[in-house]
Scaffold this active site. Structure first.
Site, mmCIF file in Angstrom:
data_model
loop_
_atom_site.group_PDB
_atom_site.id
_atom_site.type_symbol
_atom_site.label_atom_id
_atom_site.label_comp_id
_atom_site.label_asym_id
_atom_site.label_seq_id
_atom_site.Cartn_x
_atom_site.Cartn_y
_atom_site.Cartn_z
ATOM 1 N N GLU A 86 14.951 -15.131 0.129
ATOM 2 C CA GLU A 86 14.994 -16.380 1.542
ATOM 3 C C GLU A 86 14.275 -17.551 1.476
ATOM 4 O O GLU A 86 14.707 -18.538 1.465
ATOM 5 C CB GLU A 86 14.659 -15.633 2.559
ATOM 6 N N ASP A 99 0.865 -1.611 -0.169
ATOM 7 C CA ASP A 99 -0.144 -0.113 -0.227
ATOM 8 C C ASP A 99 0.967 1.243 -0.251
ATOM 9 O O ASP A 99 1.953 1.274 0.557
ATOM 10 C CB ASP A 99 -1.317 -0.384 1.546
HETATM 11 C C1 GLC Z 1 -3.847 2.863 -0.576
HETATM 12 C C2 GLC Z 1 -5.307 1.870 -0.321
HETATM 13 C C3 GLC Z 1 -6.408 3.078 -0.272
HETATM 14 C C4 GLC Z 1 -6.114 3.115 1.715
HETATM 15 C C5 GLC Z 1 -4.877 4.739 0.919
HETATM 16 C C6 GLC Z 1 -4.460 4.362 2.588
HETATM 17 O O1 GLC Z 1 -4.072 3.787 -1.677
HETATM 18 O O2 GLC Z 1 -5.632 1.696 -1.776
HETATM 19 O O3 GLC Z 1 -7.830 2.064 0.168
HETATM 20 O O4 GLC Z 1 -7.091 4.415 1.416
HETATM 21 O O5 GLC Z 1 -3.790 3.416 0.655
HETATM 22 O O6 GLC Z 1 -4.254 3.656 3.497
#
Ligand code: GLC
Length: 589
Positions: free
Chosen positions: A304, A207
Site C-alpha cells: 500500500e 527476526d
Molecule cells: C535473531 C537475532 C539474534 C537474537 C534472536 C532472538 O536470531 O539475530 O541476535 O538473539 O533472534 O531475538
C-alpha cells in the site's frame, strides 16, 4: 515503474550498540550513526539494516523489545531516528529496520499484564502460557530447549504466591513468545509496521521469521544431536544442558514477579519425541506453514506504500528450496542465505551452494542473497579458517581449539568477500568486515553479555566476539568509537592498526578492497547479472563469468593460472598471471 532496488542491493548491517557512540556512554547510538553515514556512502552501499534500537532492557542486546514504537534512551529519541533517516535518504541510502515479532521483552506492558492476570485470561492469551505436566504441574509443558541453552519454559509464581503456569520462550526467559494464532497480536504488529512505514523506513528485516507459529499442541521434540544453529533441522543441540539445572532466572525478580525454574532440570524431562528427528525434518517451532499467511498479510500492507518497501526474512531453515518459500511473489522480498554463510572455503562446496541458491530462489522469482557475517556468527575473517567444529552461537574464546592466525584468516576472508560480491543478487555486509575485523577471542569472562554465555554456564561463549565496538580512528580514545569512556565491550589493541582512518586511501587495505569491489559491482551491474561456470580450471578454483567480468577464486593450496584479461580487482597480491592460494581476482572478460 519499479526499480526493484532490493534485487541487487548491497546492504550494510549496522549493529547500533557497536557502530558509533555520539554521547560517550559506551554504547553506540542513532546520532552516532548519523555522524558516520558519509563513510558508508563513500563505501558504496545501497542500504543499511539497523539491528534493534527500541526501548528494551537489553537482556538480548535489544532483541528483547519492551516498546516497539519508541527508541531506547540509550540509543536516542524518535527525533534522532527521524534525523538519521533523513540524512541517510539525502545520501541515497535506504534504511531497513529490525522487526522482532516472535517474542517481546518480559518488560513489555502486555507481558506485565499477563503476569498480573489469571490463567486463561485475555492477557495471557497473547503469549504461550501453559499448565505444567506431572504432579502439581511441576514439569514444563514439553521438552523444548531454548536456542540459548536451557529449557524453553519458565514457571511463574502467581500473585498469590503459588507456583503457577509456565510460559514459552524459544530464546532467553526474558523473551516470552507471542501467540501468533491470536488476532490481537496480528493487529498489533500491523500497527507497528504502519508506525515505521509512516515514518519513512524502506523495509524490515524480520527476526526469527521461521519461528512465529508453533505446531498445534506443542508436541515434544528432540532435535538431532548435530546443530546449534538458530534453527533449521539442526535446531538447538540436545546434550548441552543435560544434567545441568539450568534457568538463569532462578530466584530472579523480573518486573516484580519472581520466576522459579522448578522442574526445569533437563534430566527430569521425559524425552519422547512425537515428531520425526530425521535430518531435514522441521522442529515443531521452526518453519511451520502457518507463518506464510502472516507474511502475505504484511506484504499486502507494505504494498500500500509507495517506494518499494521490503521484507527480509531471517529464516534459519534448510534446505534452500524451503527458504525460498519465504520469498514467493506475495510474501517477502528477500531471505538471508545462511546456507551460503555456513559453507566452508571449499571450491566444490561453494559451486554447489551457489547453484543451489540461484536455482531455489529463481524458482520463485526472487533474487538470491549472499552473506558471510552478521551479529550472530563468528566473523568470517576468523570463521573460514577455524579447523575445529564450531556450531553457530557457540562462539569462540580462550578455550577454543583450531583458531587461525590473523593474517591467513584475513587473506581468506578477503578472497571470500571478493567472490561473494561478484555474484548476481543482493549482498549483505556486517559492520567492521570492511575493516577486516576478526572475531575477538580474548574477551574477559566478566565482560561477556550474551545470554548464551549465562544460560550455558560459560560452556558456550556466545556472540559477543563479533559485537565489539568498531574502530574509526587509530589514535583517538576508544579508537574513535565514542568521545571517551569504556565501550560496552572492551576493544583489543589490534583495533588501532585496523581503524578506518588507517585504511582510507591505502590501496592494499581491506577497506579499499570493499570499496573497489562495490564500485565495480555497480559499474558492471553484477547484481543483475547471470552466472556461467567456466570450464578448464583446477577443481580447487571457483571460476565464473558474470556479464563482462570473469572471476576466479582459489580455495586450494596450489597457485592457479589466470586466463587472459585485464585484472580489475584482486583480493591479494598476484604473482604475474598466477593466482595464489586464498585469493580471488576479477578480470575483464
Ligand atoms: C535473531 C537475532 C539474534 C537474537 C534472536 C532472538 O536470531 O539475530 O541476535 O538473539 O533472534 O531475538
Amino acid at each position: 515503474m519499479t526499480s526493484e532496488w532490493w534485487r541487487t542491493a548491497a546492504i550494510y548491517q549496522i549493529y547500533p550498540r557497536s557502530f558509533a557512540d555520539a554521547n560517550g556512554d559506551g554504547m553506540g547510538d542513532l546520532a552516532g550513526i548519523t555522524s558516520r553515514l558519509g563513510d558508508l556512502q563513500d563505501l558504496g552501499i545501497d542500504a543499511i539494516w539497523l539491528s534493534p534500537f527500541y526501548t528494551s532492557p537489553q537482556r538480548d542486546a535489544g532483541y528483547d523489545v519492551a516498546d516497539y514504537c519508541d527508541v531506547d534512551p540509550r540509543f536516542g529519541t524518535l527525533a534522532d531516528f527521524d534525523a538519521m533517516l533523513a540524512e541517510a535518504h539525502a545520501r541515497g541510502i535506504r534504511v531497513i529496520i529490525d522487526l522482532v515479532p516472535n517474542h517481546s521483552s518480559d518488560e513489555h506492558e502486555w507481558f506485565q499484564a499477563a503476569l498480573a492476570a489469571p490463567a486463561g485470561s485475555r492477557e495471557r492469551g497473547r503469549y504461550l502460557f501453559r499448565d505444567g505436566g506431572g504432579p502439581g504441574g511441576d514439569e514444563p509443558p514439553n521438552n523444548w530447549e531454548s536456542v540459548f541453552g536451557g529449557p524453553a519454559w519458565t514457571r511463574v509464581i502467581e500473585s498469590d504466591g503459588t507456583l503457577g503456569q509456565w510460559y514459552l520462550h524459544l530464546f532467553d526467559s526474558s523473551q516470552p513468545d507471542f501467540d501468533w494464532t491470536n488476532e490481537e497480536v496480528r493487529e498489533e504488529f500491523r500497527r507497528i509496521l504502519r508506525f515505521w512505514l509512516d515514518r519513512g523506513v524502506d523495509g524490515f528485516r524480520v527476526d526469527v521469521a521461521h519461528g512465529m507459529v508453533k505446531a498445534e499442541g506443542l508436541p515434544d521434540y528432540t532435535p538431532p544431536a548435530e546443530g546449534g544453529s538458530m534453527g533449521g533441522a539442526g535446531g538447538v543441540s540436545v546434550g548441552e544442558t543435560v544434567g545441568a539445572t539450568v534457568g538463569a532466572t532462578v530466584g530472579a525478580t523480573v518486573g516484580g514477579t519472581v520466576f522459579a525454574t522448578v522442574g526445569a532440570d533437563a534430566t527430569g524431562v521425559a524425552l519422547e519425541p512425537e515428531i520425526s528427528t530425521e535430518p531435514g525434518a522441521l522442529a515443531p517451532y521452526w518453519g511451520q506453514e502457518g507463518v506464510h499467511e502472516i507474511y502475505r498479510d504484511w506484504r499486502a500492507l507494505l504494498d500500500e506504500y509507495p517506494g518499494e518497501r521490503i521484507l527480509a526474512a531471517e529464516a534459519w531453515v534448510d534446505p534452500l528450496p524451503r527458504v525460498a518459500k519465504w520469498v514467493r511473489p506475495d510474501e517477502m522480498h528477500q531471505a538471508f542465505n545462511f546456507a551460503y554463510l555456513e559453507t566452508p572455503w571449499n571450491a566444490a562446496a561453494l559451486r554447489q551452494v551457489i547453484d543451489d541458491s540461484l536455482e531455489a530462489f529463481a524458482a520463485v522469482g526472487a533474487p538470491s542473497t549472499w552473506v558471510l557475517s552478521n551479529h550472530d556468527v563468528v566473523r568470517h575473517a576468523t570463521r573460514l579458517s577455524v579447523t575445529e567444529a564450531n556450531p553457530q552461537g557457540h562462539g569462540l574464546g580462550p578455550r577454543s581449539k583450531g583458531l587461525p592466525e590473523y593474517a591467513p584468516g584475513l587473506r581468506r576472508a578477503r578472497a571470500a568477500t571478493a567472490l561473494m560480491l561478484s555474484l548476481p543478487g543482493s549482498s549483505y555486509l556486517y559492520q567492521g568486515e570492511e575493516l577486516g575485523l576478526p572475531e575477538v577471542i580474548h574477551l574477559p569472562d566478566d565482560a561477556r553479555q550474551d545470554p548464551t554465555w549465562f544460560r550455558t554456564d560459560g560452556e558456550r561463549y556466545g556472540r559477543d566476539g563479533c559485537r565489539v565496538p568498531i574502530p574509526w580512528e587509530a589514535d583517538a580514545p576508544t579508537y574513535g568509537f565514542g568521545p571517551d569512556g569504556d565501550p560496552w565491550l572492551p576493544q583489543p589493541e589490534q583495533w588501532g592498526e585496523l581503524a578506518r582512518d588507517r585504511q582510507r586511501g591505502v590501496p592494499a587495505s581491506t577497506l579499499s578492497l570493499y570499496r573497489d569491489a562495490l564500485r565495480l559491482r555497480r559499474q558492471h551491474d553484477l547484481g543483475a547479472g547471470s552466472l556461467e561456470w567456466l570450464p578448464g580450471f583446477p577443481s580447487d578454483a571457483v571460476a565464473l563469468r558474470n556479464g563482462d567480468v570473469v572471476v576466479v577464486a582459489n580455495t586450494g593450496a596450489e597457485p592457479v593460472e589466470l586466463p587472459d584479461g585485464e585484472v580489475m580487482l584482486a583480493s591479494g597480491p598476484l604473482e604475474g598471471r598466477s593466482l595464489p592460494h586464498d585469493t580471488t581476482a576479477w578480470l575483464r572478460a
